[in-house]
Design a protein around this motif. Sequence first.
Motif, short mmCIF file in Angstrom:
data_model
loop_
_atom_site.label_atom_id
_atom_site.label_comp_id
_atom_site.label_asym_id
_atom_site.label_seq_id
_atom_site.Cartn_x
_atom_site.Cartn_y
_atom_site.Cartn_z
N GLY A 42 36.78 41.90 46.81
CA GLY A 42 36.40 40.57 46.33
C GLY A 42 36.24 40.55 44.82
O GLY A 42 36.69 39.62 44.15
N ASP A 43 35.60 41.58 44.27
CA ASP A 43 35.44 41.67 42.82
C ASP A 43 36.79 41.77 42.12
O ASP A 43 37.02 41.15 41.09
N ARG A 44 37.69 42.57 42.70
CA ARG A 44 39.03 42.70 42.12
C ARG A 44 39.77 41.38 42.14
O ARG A 44 40.44 41.01 41.17
N LEU A 45 39.66 40.65 43.26
CA LEU A 45 40.36 39.36 43.35
C LEU A 45 39.79 38.35 42.36
O LEU A 45 40.55 37.57 41.77
N LEU A 46 38.48 38.35 42.17
CA LEU A 46 37.89 37.43 41.19
C LEU A 46 38.34 37.77 39.78
O LEU A 46 38.64 36.87 38.98
#
Length: 86
Positions: free
Chosen positions: A62-66
């Motif tokens: 999720g952090d990578r996608l954000l």
Amino acid sequence: MLASWSVFLLTFIYYLFFRNDELTSTLNIFLTIVVGFLGTMMGLFFSSDALNNLRKKYDYRGDRLLTLKKSLKDIEESLKKLEDNE
């Protein structure tokens, strides 16, 4: 955990005192209950561990996608500025 231990204990007591005339040995019932209890403990341990690993993996994704979404938005804004300047 307490519920499973209670069920195993009640099953053992039932077979020990009330089903003595059965062909099944009390030792077999006892060993089956012990194996079931150990399986329950292992299942609880590994399911907790697996859920923690999944949570960490999805948080990381999720952090990578954000971060990726923010970078793409910055690139899009830069491209719009370049188009406006031409």
